[in-house]
Design an enzyme around this catalytic site. Structure first.
Site, PDB file in Angstrom:
ATOM      1  N   GLU A 242       0.205  -2.556  12.735  1.00 35.95           N
ATOM      2  CA  GLU A 242       0.310  -4.072  12.564  1.00 35.95           C
ATOM      3  C   GLU A 242       0.743  -4.794  13.895  1.00 35.95           C
ATOM      4  O   GLU A 242       0.795  -5.883  14.019  1.00 35.95           O
ATOM      5  CB  GLU A 242       1.161  -4.270  11.433  1.00 35.95           C
ATOM      6  CG  GLU A 242       0.887  -3.927  10.304  1.00 35.95           C
ATOM      7  CD  GLU A 242       1.937  -3.900   9.072  1.00 35.95           C
ATOM      8  OE1 GLU A 242       1.651  -4.019   8.156  1.00 35.95           O
ATOM      9  OE2 GLU A 242       3.095  -3.416   9.543  1.00 35.95           O
TER      10      GLU A 242
ATOM     11  N   TRP B 212       0.750  -1.247  -0.077  1.00 34.99           N
ATOM     12  CA  TRP B 212       0.059  -0.096   0.105  1.00 34.99           C
ATOM     13  C   TRP B 212       0.929   1.318  -0.054  1.00 34.99           C
ATOM     14  O   TRP B 212       0.344   2.403  -0.271  1.00 34.99           O
ATOM     15  CB  TRP B 212      -1.016  -0.011   1.108  1.00 34.99           C
ATOM     16  CG  TRP B 212      -0.444   0.228   2.415  1.00 34.99           C
ATOM     17  CD1 TRP B 212       0.993  -0.575   2.923  1.00 34.99           C
ATOM     18  CD2 TRP B 212      -0.603   1.007   3.393  1.00 34.99           C
ATOM     19  NE1 TRP B 212       1.011  -0.154   4.303  1.00 34.99           N
ATOM     20  CE2 TRP B 212       0.087   1.011   4.691  1.00 34.99           C
ATOM     21  CE3 TRP B 212      -1.656   2.035   3.614  1.00 34.99           C
ATOM     22  CZ2 TRP B 212       0.090   1.656   5.865  1.00 34.99           C
ATOM     23  CZ3 TRP B 212      -2.037   2.788   4.845  1.00 34.99           C
ATOM     24  CH2 TRP B 212      -0.926   2.597   5.965  1.00 34.99           C
TER      25      TRP B 212
END
Length: 810
Positions: free
Chosen positions: A513, A374
């Site tokens: 994350e 991304w």
């Protein structure tokens, strides 16, 4: 490794020939180091030599042009050198369980060893009198200066340069000048290209032993990549002359692993000799006959000469810098960092190839195996949209060409539409490794390929941003609209309406994350809602403006009014955890109940918090890896009120550990926008030093492209406060106190603008019709015409309205 040499009977081929001076090439046709940029703000210099930093330096000094890249290794190598050449889109995959495609390490074309009277010239033997590598960021040339005294007292001076041509992306140049300062001797150069283990070595079928008189001064070398069957062909030509135009002698050895050229020449005291190497690279990705292309390409390039090739390359770079250079007065280190960022970003993109994208570490290293994340759409793409729209378009075309893989991934999981891979390579298939070994030796499972689904909305966001900024309707119809529609269809199937009357998206990983398998991540849900609304809007626009195309698309992909109508409704009921009292988004369901950790108590630290606490432990804490909710407030700025943006930044900023290089630039941007100059300056410095200061400790794997793109965004969208709308452009300057001036160019809807800001004024020069609306910090708008400069001055009472001028365009 299996090797084949078509039409070659002998395992080793050798021949001697006189190097011929090609038309347009002679001893005076050189690039003098005097032509190098002298402004220190355009130069990156590594003085001396430190073996332990070699991998890091190789990344920082890498050269590339969007098609081919090469690490800045020493020509003669060293025990810790990791030379590598990469071609965008050329991947390999070994046939072992759990393997994923990785960017192929191709032969290093810059390797040259030098022998003085049969003794090797080496930095490890004798005395290094001077040594430096200089990256000329303005002209995109890597220089090396080396002065050496060998054990016998002979002093040799070497000036070398190399570059990957931006004017001719298949052409590579390496030139070396050697001066025998205090001796007379035979000097021998050995240059080689070697095929790495795992690849099948190839020679052009017509390359067979001949007499030296018939041999052209061009060598072919090729390989076929494992698991992909892609052929990469190199054509190499070398020319060696001394300062009196006397040519050297050449011998070529070809064996089962490499091609080696030996060039010898006699030098007297004070004489120079010059070795030029021109390399052409083609692959079967762009031609069915890459060998033929490489040979013809060199045949056309040789007569032009080195000087003309350098001139074309530097001219191409001057053109790109005119659209991309950020000037900052009052901070030399930041100026250098900004040009370093622009250098690597321009070097990473190829506007002529819509089937490749940019890996997380560009073409400068092997980290992340060259995979695309991304990072491209959210962190890098804005740089290209506003400085070189053709490059931006090509990057987004890659997502169109991998759309079928995204559809297949969604279908495999029982979902509809397109679900893009978290990591992708050449085909767009999911390439996230199932497991990795972390620095402490533990084996860690990697669920991101299944759970970090926000990338689908991120890609749609990049497409919409490009179209809104460029008004490129052709792209929107050919490529963009269908991705936005298919991504909206995906989000309509990824979640579920539940008994509370809300649409929940469960079991995901957000940009943070450190927490896996969470429910209703705020970033993911906010972006999914945005994507669903844009999907419905896209369908309406197509039906109104291009009804024939919409009917065709609806028939082909079975879009119905009923389906499209549900997208806006789902967007309105997506579950967003928001407290109207505190104005806070809860990052995910249960985040506020996580164990609070005081990050300041761990300072100073040299490791990421997940390395300090461990993978399992950190998931129980409230430590955020990188901008998550904060990033959402930036991307959806106009949909979130100012007090909510500020409240969430203040809450999440001290809880963010910045375990990713993507994080500091976004925090600098938001801090600048909300007027916290102290934090803005701190995070800007942190972002600018990720590669140049190696403050993440992993620059050896390649430069951090997303951080470089984020740095550009922080300056333009944060400190300059640039915001664009369908019919207007606005600025909200937030300059640091020690900056005297900030200036930058950008493109918007076919116009070219150049902005210059100082503490007292904003100046905007506009080139190209039609007129546009200008505004500073919410003040009155004016209609600005092309070929004029407009000035807004700051006063004690705010900004004085714009004044137009038609002279002294900046």
């Amino acid at each position: 490794m299996k090797l084949s040499f078509p039409d070659v009977n002998s395992p080793t081929i050798s021949f001697d020939e006189r190097l011929q001076s090609q038309p347009g090439t002679h001893a005076q046709d050189l690039v003098s180091e005097q032509l190098r940029t002298r402004d220190p703000n355009w130069l990156l210099i590594d003085e001396g030599f430190t073996f332990t930093r070699e991998h890091e330096i190789e990344s920082l000094f890498a050269i590339a042009n969007g098609y081919v890249g090469n690490r800045g290794s020493l020509a003669e190598g060293s025990p810790l050198s990791a030379p590598a050449t990469f071609v965008a889109g050329v991947f390999e995959q070994v046939n072992t369980p759990g393997s994923v495609p990785q960017l192929m390490v191709l032969p290093d074309w810059t390797g040259v060893r030098i022998w003085i009277n049969h003794q090797p010239l080496s930095m490890q033997h004798g005395e290094v009198l001077e040594h430096r590598r200089i990256l000329d960021l303005r002209r995109r040339i890597l220089w090396r200066e080396w002065r050496h005294r060998d054990p016998d007292g002979r002093i040799t001076r070497i000036i070398a340069f190399r570059f990957a041509s931006l004017a001719d992306r298949h052409l590579l140049i390496h030139s070396l000048t050697l001066t025998a300062e205090n001796y007379s001797s035979v000097v021998r150069f050995e240059s080689s290209m070697e095929v790495a283990d795992g690849a099948v070595s190839l020679l052009a079928p017509e390359w067979i032993p001949r007499s030296s008189s018939a041999r052209p001064n061009v060598l072919p070398l090729g390989l076929r990549t494992p698991g992909r069957d892609t052929t990469v062909a190199f054509g190499v030509t070398s020319q060696m002359l001394n300062s009196t135009n006397v040519a050297g002698c050449r011998r070529v050895d070809v064996n089962e692993r490499r091609i080696m050229e030996h060039c010898e020449i006699e030098l007297d005291v004070g004489q120079e000799c010059h070795l030029h190497r021109l390399v052409s690279v083609f692959s079967s990705r762009e031609s069915s006959k890459p060998f033929d292309c490489a040979m013809k390409h060199l045949k056309d390039a040789i007569p032009k000469g080195i000087s003309a090739t350098v001139s074309a390359h530097t001219s191409a770079w001057e053109s790109r810098w005119s659209t991309a250079d950020i000037e900052i007065e009052g901070d030399n280190s930041l100026q250098q960092a900004l040009r370093f960022a622009g250098y690597h970003l321009v070097s990473a993109a190829n506007p002529d190839d819509g089937r490749v994208s940019i890996g997380a570490r560009t073409l400068s290293g092997v980290a992340y195996k060259g995979h695309v994340f991304w990072d491209t759409e959210i962190y890098m793409l804005p740089f290209y949209i506003f400085t070189h729209p053709p490059s931006a378009r090509a990057l987004l075309e890659y997502r169109y060409h991998t759309l079928d893989a995204a559809r297949a991934k969604a279908d495999k999981l029982g979902l509809r539409g397109a679900m893009y891979a978290w990591e992708s390579a050449d085909t767009g298939d999911e390439t996230t490794p199932r497991m990795i070994i972390v620095p402490n030796g533990d084996v860690l499972m990697v669920p991101n390929g299944e759970l970090e689904v926000h990338i689908t909305a991120d890609i749609a966001f990049g497409i919409w941003n490009y179209w809104q900024t460029t008004a490129d309707d052709d792209f929107f119809l050919q490529y963009g609209a269908v991705i936005i529609l298919e991504s909206a269809r995906y989000w309509a199937s990824r979640g579920a309406m539940e008994s509370d009357g809300f649409y929940h998206i469960r079991h995901v990983i957000g940009p943070d994350e450190y927490h896996e398998g969470v429910d209703d991540n705020a970033y993911t849900n906010l972006m999914a809602a945005w994507n669903l609304r844009r999907g419905a809007e896209t369908a309406r626009l197509l039906e109104q403006r291009w009804p024939d195309y919409w009917r065709e698309l609806g028939t082909q992909l079975q879009f119905t009014d009923q389906e499209v109508g549900t997208w806006s409704k789902l967007a309105d009921v997506i579950f967003i955890l928001f407290d109207p009292k505190t104005l806070l988004y809860e990052q995910f369901n249960g985040y506020f109940q996580k164990e609070p950790i005081d990050l300041q108590s761990y300072e100073p630290r040299t490791a990421a918090m997940d390395m300090i606490l461990g993978h399992e432990r950190i998931q129980q804490t409230n430590i955020v890896k990188q901008a998550d909710v904060v990033l959402a407030t930036y991307l959806l700025w106009d949909e979130i009120t100012a007090d909510v943006r500020a409240a969430n930044f203040r809450y999440y900023e001290p809880r963010t550990g910045h375990g990713s290089s993507l994080s500091p630039a976004i925090h600098a941007l938001i801090a600048a926008r909300i007027g916290d100059r102290r934090l803005a300056q701190r995070y800007l410095r942190q972002a600018s030093e990720i590669d140049l200061g190696n403050n993440m400790g992993n620059a050896a794997g390649g430069v951090h492209a997303a951080a470089l793109g984020g740095l550009w965004q922080a300056m333009v969208f944060g400190f300059a406060g640039l915001r664009t709308y369908p019919d207007s452009v606005s600025f909200a300057p937030n300059l640091l106190s020690h900056w005297r001036r900030l200036a930058f160019p950008f493109e918007w809807r076919g116009r070219k603008l150049r902005v210059s800001m100082d503490p007292s004024a904003v100046r905007v020069a506009i080139f190209g019709p039609p007129p546009i609306q200008l505004c500073v910090e919410g003040g009155p708008q004016i209609q600005a015409t092309s070929e004029g400069e407009y000035v807004a001055e700051r006063t004690d009472r705010g900004w004085r309205p714009w004044q137009g001028e038609r002279k002294e365009l900046i």
